[in-house]
Design a protein around this motif. Structure first.
Motif, PDB file in Angstrom:
ATOM      1  N   THR A  99       0.841  -1.194   0.000  1.00  0.00           N
ATOM      2  CA  THR A  99       0.000   0.000   0.000  1.00  0.00           C
ATOM      3  C   THR A  99       0.880   1.249   0.000  1.00  0.00           C
ATOM      4  OG1 THR A  99       0.019   0.152   2.397  1.00  0.00           O
ATOM      5  CG2 THR A  99      -1.716  -1.217   1.403  1.00  0.00           C
ATOM      6  N   THR A 124     -13.202  -0.766  -7.088  1.00  0.00           N
ATOM      7  CA  THR A 124     -11.839  -1.296  -7.264  1.00  0.00           C
ATOM      8  C   THR A 124     -11.034  -1.073  -5.987  1.00  0.00           C
ATOM      9  OG1 THR A 124     -10.891   0.768  -8.108  1.00  0.00           O
ATOM     10  CG2 THR A 124     -11.905  -0.689  -9.731  1.00  0.00           C
ATOM     11  N   SER A 125      -9.876  -1.747  -5.919  1.00  0.00           N
ATOM     12  CA  SER A 125      -9.013  -1.590  -4.746  1.00  0.00           C
ATOM     13  C   SER A 125      -8.178  -0.322  -4.919  1.00  0.00           C
ATOM     14  CB  SER A 125      -8.097  -2.797  -4.609  1.00  0.00           C
ATOM     15  OG  SER A 125      -7.110  -2.725  -5.601  1.00  0.00           O
TER      16      SER A 125
END
Ligand SMILES: NC(=O)c1ccc[n+]([C@@H]2O[C@H](COP(=O)([O-])OP(=O)(O)OC[C@H]3O[C@@H](n4cnc5c(N)ncnc54)[C@H](OP(=O)(O)O)[C@@H]3O)[C@@H](O)[C@H]2O)c1
Length: 284
Positions: A83, A244-245
């Motif tokens: 991330t 979506t991510s």
């Protein structure tokens, strides 16, 4: 001889920064995850270290004997299972902690122009979290806040090559993107300067319509521009965020945000977008 550590050396900006440090007489250590990617920079690098900045064990003593730590590490289009907080924040924080432990004299970090105005975006939040840590670290620092890079302007060239360009709203918002080589000069100069925050853009302040016009001109084509209303952009963003991510929507929300706002930074540099387009028109 002063020694510099370059993190992000394989990236668009980092490659120019490696060359600029060497040009200015520095001994250069470069970090990479894959040595192959630095093969054509070998004449500018004195030592290559291979590993992940997100791995605390790897980062230990990476700043040994280093005076200036430079980092342009950040997720742009990478699709690793990491991330923004892992990389833009924690990866850079690992470097910062080692820089402090090893007694480096300065940390130069590349953030983004107008970050404070975009703090709702995930990628920007991670960058601001890191700049907060840097400012309170007690180490000398410089934060470089650049406008868009020429590497990202290749998308305009690509649109022109395909025959149609798209802008958000009227396309009259302005920006002054910057070439990596010009920006690298600013980054390396920051090693000796006193400025803590450096907002910077390239020499040409252009509307998105003008950027597209340059792109079409490069191919000798008549420009065709479609305008996407802002409400459609907002609807696309909302849908992307829901469906979506962050790995997918993160880079898109960043670009769709900067392309829909006024982004004029202090101007610098000699390298013009028009020339960059002509040099790269066969590479997109
Ligand atoms: N592009 C723009 O228009 C723009 C404008 C303003 C600010 N910025 C910021 O400036 C910085 C540099 O941009 P750039 O265009 O040079 O980006 P880039 O070409 O994608 O380079 C990013 C660097 O970060 C490294 N990196 C990414 N994820 C990593 C990870 N998990 N572990 C270790 N290294 C990792 C990359 O290594 P690998 O090669 O191994 O992936 C690369 O060296 C970024 O933080 C970006 O957000 C960009």
């Amino acid at each position: 001889m002063k020694k510099a550590l370059v993190a992000g050396a394989t990236g668009y900006l980092g490659r120019y920064v490696v060359k600029e440090f060497k040009k200015q007489g520095y001994w250069v250590r470069a970090i990479t995850r894959n040595a192959e990617q630095l093969k054509n920079l070998s004449e500018y690098i004195d030592e290559i270290v291979i590993g992940e900045v997100t791995d605390v064990g790897f980062v230990r003593e990476i700043c040994k004997d280093i005076d200036i730590v430079f980092s342009s590490i950040g997720i742009t289009k990478q699709k690793d299972n990491l991330t923004y907080l892992d990389v833009d924040y924690q990866g850079n924080k690992n470097l910062l902690e080692d820089a402090q432990k090893e007694g480096a004299s300065k940390f130069i970090y590349v953030s983004v122009f107008n970050a404070e105005k975009m703090k709702k975006l995930k990628g920007i939040q991670a960058k601001l979290k890191f700049t907060g840590a840097l400012k309170s670290s007690g180490l000398e620092y410089a934060i470089v806040n650049p406008n868009g890079f020429y590497s990202d302007m290749l998308d305009y060239l690509n649109m022109a090559k395909q025959g149609r360009g798209f802008v958000f709203g009227t396309g009259e918002n302005r920006m002054n993107p910057i070439h990596g080589k010009d920006l690298a000069e600013i980054c390396v100069k920051a090693a000796d300067g006193n400025e803590k925050e450096i907002n910077i853009g390239g020499p040409d302040v252009l509307t998105h319509n003008e950027i597209l016009a340059y792109a079409f001109e490069s191919y000798g084509k008549t420009k065709k521009i479609s305008r996407i209303p802002i409400w459609i952009r907002n609807a696309i963003l909302t849908t992307l965020r829901k469906l979506t991510s962050v790995k997918t929507y993160g880079p898109l929300e960043f670009f769709m945000t900067v392309l829909a706002m006024e982004m004029v930074a202090p101007t610098y540099g000699k390298l013009h977008l028009k020339d960059f387009f002509l040099e790269n028109k066969d590479n997109v």
